[in-house]
Design a protein around this motif. Structure first.
Motif, PDB file in Angstrom:
ATOM      1  N   GLN A 156       6.779   3.839  -5.101  1.00 44.41           N
ATOM      2  CA  GLN A 156       7.326   5.156  -5.416  1.00 44.41           C
ATOM      3  C   GLN A 156       6.824   6.146  -4.376  1.00 44.41           C
ATOM      4  N   THR A 212      11.678   8.772  -4.626  1.00 44.21           N
ATOM      5  CA  THR A 212      12.400   7.515  -4.485  1.00 44.21           C
ATOM      6  C   THR A 212      11.594   6.429  -5.186  1.00 44.21           C
ATOM      7  N   HIS A 264      11.515   2.138  -5.502  1.00 45.55           N
ATOM      8  CA  HIS A 264      12.016   0.852  -5.031  1.00 45.55           C
ATOM      9  C   HIS A 264      11.273  -0.236  -5.788  1.00 45.55           C
TER      10      HIS A 264
END
Length: 89
Positions: A27, A35, A37
């Motif tokens: 993060q 974001t 992932h």
């Protein structure tokens, strides 16, 4: 964050198949938002049957149960719930 988990993916009267998975989360926070992932990767399988248990890595090479127990604490609980623990060869 990295975490390993085990989950049952198939079961019948002959055997139960478990997937050992590695979960990775990353993060990043910015002033305007963030974001996230994540990925899940299979790292091993465990095959439990009344006759025998086997643990295999993704190259089909045998691995030891103790090695998996170190990275997946809940593995011991899974074996207790599904019957007496046997040696994995």
């Amino acid at each position: 964050m990295n975490k390993n988990r085990i989950r049952e993916i198939f079961s019948d009267d002959r055997f139960t198949l478990y997937a050992v998975e590695s979960i990775e989360m990353m993060q990043k926070v910015f002033s305007t938002g963030f974001t996230l992932h994540g990925s899940i990767k299979s790292t091993a399988i465990i095959i439990r049957s009344p006759e025998k248990n086997q643990a295999l890595d993704m190259n089909a090479s045998p691995i030891e149960l103790d090695k998996l127990k170190k990275s997946i604490p809940e593995l011991e609980l899974v074996f207790r719930k599904t019957g007496s623990q046997r040696n994995i060869h």
